[in-house]
Design a protein around this motif. Structure first.
Motif, PDB file in Angstrom:
ATOM      1  N   ASP A 111       0.835  -0.985   0.107  1.00  0.00           N
ATOM      2  CA  ASP A 111      -0.116  -0.077  -0.073  1.00  0.00           C
ATOM      3  C   ASP A 111       0.878   1.265  -0.176  1.00  0.00           C
ATOM      4  O   ASP A 111       1.754   1.356   1.065  1.00  0.00           O
ATOM      5  CB  ASP A 111      -0.962  -0.053   1.278  1.00  0.00           C
ATOM      6  CG  ASP A 111      -2.053   0.930   1.275  1.00  0.00           C
ATOM      7  OD1 ASP A 111      -2.284   1.529   0.151  1.00  0.00           O
ATOM      8  OD2 ASP A 111      -2.587   0.928   2.033  1.00  0.00           O
ATOM      9  N   PHE A 112       0.600   2.055  -1.063  1.00  0.00           N
ATOM     10  CA  PHE A 112       1.651   3.212  -1.230  1.00  0.00           C
ATOM     11  C   PHE A 112       1.122   4.437  -1.654  1.00  0.00           C
ATOM     12  O   PHE A 112      -0.221   4.429  -1.968  1.00  0.00           O
ATOM     13  CB  PHE A 112       2.956   3.008  -1.982  1.00  0.00           C
ATOM     14  CG  PHE A 112       2.480   2.718  -3.438  1.00  0.00           C
ATOM     15  CD1 PHE A 112       2.751   3.588  -4.404  1.00  0.00           C
ATOM     16  CD2 PHE A 112       1.933   1.811  -4.067  1.00  0.00           C
ATOM     17  CE1 PHE A 112       2.358   3.767  -5.912  1.00  0.00           C
ATOM     18  CE2 PHE A 112       1.858   1.521  -5.586  1.00  0.00           C
ATOM     19  CZ  PHE A 112       1.726   2.644  -6.393  1.00  0.00           C
ATOM     20  N   GLU A 113       1.618   5.630  -1.456  1.00  0.00           N
ATOM     21  CA  GLU A 113       1.179   7.177  -1.854  1.00  0.00           C
ATOM     22  C   GLU A 113       2.410   7.491  -2.393  1.00  0.00           C
ATOM     23  O   GLU A 113       3.495   7.541  -1.719  1.00  0.00           O
ATOM     24  CB  GLU A 113       0.594   7.720  -0.499  1.00  0.00           C
ATOM     25  CG  GLU A 113      -0.256   8.829  -0.871  1.00  0.00           C
ATOM     26  CD  GLU A 113      -0.762   9.540   0.617  1.00  0.00           C
ATOM     27  OE1 GLU A 113      -1.126  10.752   0.046  1.00  0.00           O
ATOM     28  OE2 GLU A 113      -0.610   8.959   1.443  1.00  0.00           O
ATOM     29  N   SER A 114       2.065   8.043  -3.580  1.00  0.00           N
ATOM     30  CA  SER A 114       3.143   8.925  -4.077  1.00  0.00           C
ATOM     31  C   SER A 114       3.122  10.459  -3.627  1.00  0.00           C
ATOM     32  O   SER A 114       2.291  10.868  -3.233  1.00  0.00           O
ATOM     33  CB  SER A 114       3.020   8.931  -5.808  1.00  0.00           C
ATOM     34  OG  SER A 114       3.036   7.457  -5.964  1.00  0.00           O
ATOM     35  N   PRO A 115       4.285  11.026  -3.634  1.00  0.00           N
ATOM     36  CA  PRO A 115       4.524  12.533  -3.541  1.00  0.00           C
ATOM     37  C   PRO A 115       3.935  13.288  -4.750  1.00  0.00           C
ATOM     38  O   PRO A 115       3.324  12.601  -5.440  1.00  0.00           O
ATOM     39  CB  PRO A 115       5.913  12.647  -3.278  1.00  0.00           C
ATOM     40  CG  PRO A 115       6.339  11.898  -4.213  1.00  0.00           C
ATOM     41  CD  PRO A 115       5.571  10.578  -4.149  1.00  0.00           C
ATOM     42  N   LEU A 116       3.637  14.513  -4.261  1.00  0.00           N
ATOM     43  CA  LEU A 116       3.496  15.483  -5.299  1.00  0.00           C
ATOM     44  C   LEU A 116       2.041  15.516  -5.741  1.00  0.00           C
ATOM     45  O   LEU A 116       1.661  16.015  -6.854  1.00  0.00           O
ATOM     46  CB  LEU A 116       4.278  15.197  -6.799  1.00  0.00           C
ATOM     47  CG  LEU A 116       5.753  15.283  -6.377  1.00  0.00           C
ATOM     48  CD1 LEU A 116       6.532  15.004  -7.904  1.00  0.00           C
ATOM     49  CD2 LEU A 116       6.241  16.705  -5.818  1.00  0.00           C
ATOM     50  N   GLY A 117       1.054  14.916  -4.886  1.00  0.00           N
ATOM     51  CA  GLY A 117      -0.312  15.290  -5.000  1.00  0.00           C
ATOM     52  C   GLY A 117      -1.035  14.683  -6.333  1.00  0.00           C
ATOM     53  O   GLY A 117      -0.767  13.417  -6.790  1.00  0.00           O
ATOM     54  N   ILE A 118      -1.577  15.606  -7.259  1.00  0.00           N
ATOM     55  CA  ILE A 118      -2.035  15.205  -8.505  1.00  0.00           C
ATOM     56  C   ILE A 118      -1.140  14.422  -9.625  1.00  0.00           C
ATOM     57  O   ILE A 118      -1.577  13.595 -10.282  1.00  0.00           O
ATOM     58  CB  ILE A 118      -3.132  16.396  -9.121  1.00  0.00           C
ATOM     59  CG1 ILE A 118      -3.958  15.473 -10.145  1.00  0.00           C
ATOM     60  CG2 ILE A 118      -1.969  17.401  -9.488  1.00  0.00           C
ATOM     61  CD1 ILE A 118      -5.068  14.903  -9.903  1.00  0.00           C
TER      62      ILE A 118
END
Length: 150
Positions: A111-118
Motif C-alpha cells: 500500500d503506497f502513496e506517491s508524493p506531489l499530489g495530482i
C-alpha cells in the motif's frame, strides 16, 4: 493510495519462506537488475522487529535511497516493513505466510502513496503501480525458486 496484492504459492514450509523474505542478502540477489544494495542499518542476514535498513538502487533511471523499518513481526506468519525515508510519501508492505498441505501461500500487500499530489496520482496511473507490481512479482518468484530448491 494504490494497493497491490500478489499471491505466490510455494512448495516449501512457511518458516523457510518467511526467513527468505526477511533476508537482506536474498533481497539484494532478487533485485540485482536494479543494483539494489543495503547501505546502512541491518545490511546482511535476517532482519528483526524494530530493525531498519537503508537501500540504494537504480529505479526508473535514477539512483534512489529508501529506508524502511520492521514495524510488526509474528514469525513465521507475518511481518510488515514501512518506509521511514524515501521517494514515496509513504508505504506499508505486509508479508503474509499461510501454510497448507506442505505448501505456503505467500501474500504481499503493498500500500503506497506517491508524493506531489495530482502529479503523483498521474504517475501511479501511468506507470508506477505497474512498475511496483513487476518488482514485487520478480522478488516473489525469486523467493519461490530459492525456497523450492532447498
Amino acid at each position: 493510495m494504490p494497493l497491490i496484492e500478489i499471491h505466490t504459492l510455494i512448495n516449501a514450509d512457511a518458516k523457510t519462506c518467511f526467513d527468505l523474505a526477511r533476508n537482506i542478502d536474498i533481497h539484494q540477489e532478487s533485485l540485482k537488475h536494479s543494483q539494489e544494495k543495503a547501505i546502512a542499518g541491518k545490511i546482511s542476514g535476517l532482519i528483526e522487529l524494530g530493525e531498519w535498513v537503508s537501500w540504494e538502487a537504480k529505479h526508473l533511471g535514477f539512483v534512489q535511497h529508501l529506508t524502511s523499518r520492521i514495524t510488526e513481526f509474528d514469525s513465521p506468519h507475518y511481518f510488515v516493513d514501512e518506509m521511514v525515508y524515501g521517494a514515496f510519501k509513504s508505504f506499508k508492505h505486509e508479508h503474509i505466510f499461510k501454510e497448507r498441505d506442505n505448501q505456503t501461500l505467500m501474500v504481499d500487500t503493498f500500500d503506497f502513496e506517491s508524493p506531489l499530489g495530482i502529479f503523483g496520482q498521474f504517475a501511479n496511473w501511468l506507470f508506477l503501480k505497474k512498475y511496483m507490481l513487476n518488482l514485487l512479482k520478480t522478488r516473489g518468484n525469486y523467493i519461490k525458486q530459492k525456497a523450492e530448491s532447498l
